[in-house]
Design a protein around this motif. Structure first.
Motif, short mmCIF file in Angstrom:
data_model
loop_
_atom_site.label_atom_id
_atom_site.label_comp_id
_atom_site.label_asym_id
_atom_site.label_seq_id
_atom_site.Cartn_x
_atom_site.Cartn_y
_atom_site.Cartn_z
N GLU A 148 0.86 -1.18 0.00
CA GLU A 148 0.00 0.00 0.00
C GLU A 148 0.89 1.23 0.00
OE1 GLU A 148 -3.75 1.81 2.57
OE2 GLU A 148 -3.16 -0.29 2.78
N ARG A 149 0.51 2.20 -0.79
CA ARG A 149 1.34 3.39 -0.99
C ARG A 149 2.72 2.92 -1.47
NH1 ARG A 149 -0.33 7.54 3.93
NH2 ARG A 149 -2.57 7.57 3.46
N GLU A 150 3.77 3.34 -0.78
CA GLU A 150 5.11 2.94 -1.19
C GLU A 150 5.64 1.76 -0.38
OE1 GLU A 150 6.73 4.33 -3.77
OE2 GLU A 150 4.90 5.48 -4.09
N GLU A 151 4.81 1.18 0.45
CA GLU A 151 5.27 0.14 1.36
C GLU A 151 5.12 -1.25 0.74
OE1 GLU A 151 6.77 0.64 4.06
OE2 GLU A 151 6.20 2.63 4.78
N LYS A 152 6.12 -2.10 0.99
CA LYS A 152 6.06 -3.52 0.72
C LYS A 152 6.43 -4.22 2.02
CE LYS A 152 7.05 -3.43 -4.24
NZ LYS A 152 7.96 -3.88 -5.32
#
Length: 650
Positions: free
Chosen positions: A398-402
């Motif tokens: 989600e968004r820039e998160e992994k």
């Protein structure tokens, strides 16, 4: 939403004293009501008389208790006052609710009425002790965000935290204040409450179901309120509840920038009628287990919701967490929750609302893979199930998160015990044997017994985790394949002591590369010393060469950890040194496969071949280049690693 509208500062100063005195007698703020199942005309009069007597009895109790339930003549009723209101306000609200419900709903078998200060409910069926989430009523603040599609992640995370605490608080009521995630000067306020006839777990479940409704209906809203039969919650960017006065710091109430809307008449123009009666729901056992992956053009993420309190089964399905859940569980990735940091990113301890602990690996944002590649990799890894592998519970994009979510290991990693002079004493020979055997079986599973043929390539003491019973579980067995080569190269310098020479020097790897790493790890376990940085005072050798020399000279016992040597079977310990030296031979063809290693470790009689020569030391050639993180410099063969070399062999 429910504030006093002041005509002006001057008028407010004139009437403030009067308002403070008379507010306890003010009419409660009506929210909504629901009723159903009309009575038969023949028994209506008798039922109304019984109901009136019961509700009048409840009203009299409201000056003493903020929650009360009672029954008479097969009519069941309760009221609940908001946890922060005083006894006079509570009684006034319950009395008003009782009068109103008799006027509006007395001819019905079931009714509930909500005010901002209290709720009142009755039914001809016994509902005591049963958590109910329907019917429910929702309202939102009309001062919305500028972007209606933007989720208030910080607000939801804040409410999740409240929900995790409130069931265990006194009276199942809680309020809290926090700084807004994106605006340190802006506070956010929350309130959650349950009726006290239900259990703590039922309270938590009730509130979680309300959060599901909020996530579906209130995206982009900066304030909302949801009320139901057994629980309710509210979130605002201004103080809407009463705070107890502290001796030195009186409570204050920050006001919104513009005049707030007031009263139920305006609110009714904006309320969301999300099935005020029963919604058509799937059975509870199916709510969270239908895991569907989808990709939104507005945000890159997996399915949100439901998973926050669910456990992972053994089906091998991919479970997907939303970012709000992760932020809440890890306290916004706080340093206090940080367990450590590896080559692929930091790891944080998290705790779900059902109390289950987990470990969240926050992967570096420099991965060369896109969403679909990452998703496919994770779906492969999650299918690997073995008691000596750390279980991947799910992931979040989600968004820039992994993010990868693993089961939590209470005793952290093997290196935390093995190389600590105090903690190492907790590892007796039985635990050593269990750890060595478990690691070997875990690697064997990856090589030969899993659905895929996995080469770990990063086996080391810090990647062996220990559960609460000190059982070993190999971690990071799939992380390397999730990333492109560039990031994987960055962990090389710190792990060169475990790397097979053909891997470190030429970029060539095979299952025998893991065999080499296992041999190094076995020598560390036996000696209690790290291979990296090891230096003997009498001769400049690494740990592998030191073990070789002592074993050849018949002095193998000198190699074993002094804390262990007096309590171990000598013949077995010496045999393990022999096995380790077979594993670290320079030529990969001379090293035994892990299937043979497992058999040799489990037998005290099977003959062992003699190691071909003194072990090759990768450190002798590569340790001087630890500053290099790009593969340039010493050992140019290392550059032979390309993106294809980071995939699992098949």
């Amino acid at each position: 939403m429910f504030e006093i509208n002041r005509a002006g500062a001057f008028l407010f100063l004139l009437v403030s004293t009067f308002w403070l005195v008379s507010s306890i007698h003010a009419q409660p703020t009506y929210v909504s009501h629901s009723f159903s199942r009309p009575n038969n005309a023949s028994d209506n009069a008798n039922y109304e008389n019984n109901l009136t007597a019961l509700l009048d009895s409840l009203s009299s109790k409201a000056s003493l208790y903020n929650f009360y339930n009672d029954s008479a003549n097969q009519i069941y009723s309760l009221y609940l006052c908001r946890g922060d209101v005083n006894a006079t306000t509570c009684q006034n609200c319950v009395r008003t609710a009782s009068q109103e419900v008799q006027q509006q709903c007395q001819s019905n078998r079931t009714a509930i009425i909500w005010y901002d200060e209290c709720k009142l409910r009755y039914s001809s069926e016994n509902f005591f002790g049963i958590a109910a989430t329907s019917p429910y009523f929702l309202l939102w603040n009309t001062r919305n965000n500028s972007s209606p599609d933007e989720r208030d992640v910080g607000g939801l995370a804040f409410i999740y935290t409240l929900v995790s605490k409130a069931p265990n608080w006194e009276n199942m009521f809680g309020t809290d204040v926090a700084e807004a995630m994106n605006n340190a000067s802006q506070n956010i306020y929350g309130l959650v409450q349950c009726t006290r006839d239900i259990s703590n777990d039922e309270c938590r479940s009730c509130l979680l179901q309300q959060i599901e409704e909020i996530e579906g209906c209130f995206q982009g809203k900066i304030g909302w309120n949801i009320v139901g039969p057994s629980c309710n919650m509210r979130y605002e960017q201004y103080l809407f509840y009463q705070q107890p006065l502290a001796p030195s710091t009186p409570a204050s109430q920050p006001m919104p920038d513009d005049n707030p809307v007031t009263g139920a008449a305006v609110l009714l123009g904006f309320y969301l009628y999300c099935s005020i009666f029963r919604r058509k729901r799937e059975p509870e056992e199916h709510v969270s287990e239908e895991i569907l992956l989808h990709h939104s053009t507005a945000a890159t993420h997996f399915m949100e919701g439901h998973i926050h309190e669910r456990d992972q089964d053994n089906s091998g399905e991919l479970h997907c967490f939303n970012l709000t859940t992760i932020l809440t569980a890890t306290n916004n990735f706080s340093d206090a929750n940080k367990l450590g940091e590896g080559g692929f990113g930091p790891v944080y301890k998290g705790k779900l609302l059902n109390g289950k602990e987990m470990a969240v690996k926050r992967l570096s944002r420099k991965s060369g893979q896109g969403l679909e590649e990452f998703k496919n990799e994770v779906m492969l890894i999650v299918k690997l199930q073995h008691k000596n592998l750390v279980r991947l519970l799910g992931c979040c994009i989600e968004r820039e998160e992994k993010l990868l979510v693993y089961e939590y290991m209470a005793n952290t990693s093997l290196d935390a015990f093995l190389f600590d002079p105090i903690k190492s004493r907790q590892l007796d020979w039985a635990k050593h044997a269990a750890i060595v055997g478990g690691i070997a079986r875990g690697i064997l599973y990856l090589h030969e017994d899993s659905r895929l043929k996995i080469i770990h390539r990063d086996l080391k003491a810090s990647n062996v985790l220990l559960d609460e019973e000190m059982n070993p579980k190999i971690s990071d067995f799939g992380t390397a394949r999730i990333f492109g080569t560039e990031l994987f190269l960055k962990i090389w310098s710190s792990n060169s002591g475990y790397m097979a020479p053909e891997y470190a020097m030429e970029g060539l790897f095979s299952m025998k590369s893991d065999t080499y790493s296992f041999g190094v790890l076995l020598l560390e376990i036996l000696s209690g010393k790290k291979n990296s940085g090891f230096h003997h005072p009498d001769h400049s050798q690494n740990l592998l060469s030191h073990a070789w020399q002592l074993w050849n000279e018949g002095k193998g016992l000198e190699f074993i950890d002094p804390n262990l040597v007096d309590n171990c079977p000598v013949s077995v310990a010496l045999r393990w040194i022999h096995i380790a030296l077979l594993c670290v031979q320079e030529d990969p063809n001379d090293r035994p496969p892990m299937s043979s290693v497992v058999l040799m470790l489990g037998s005290e009689t099977a003959s062992l071949p003699t190691p071909a020569a003194r072990p090759f030391s990768v450190g002798r050639f590569c340790i001087s280049d630890q500053s290099s993180t790009t593969g340039t410099g010493t050992g140019t063969g290392f550059l032979k690693l390309d993106k294809s070399s980071t995939s699992v062999s098949t």
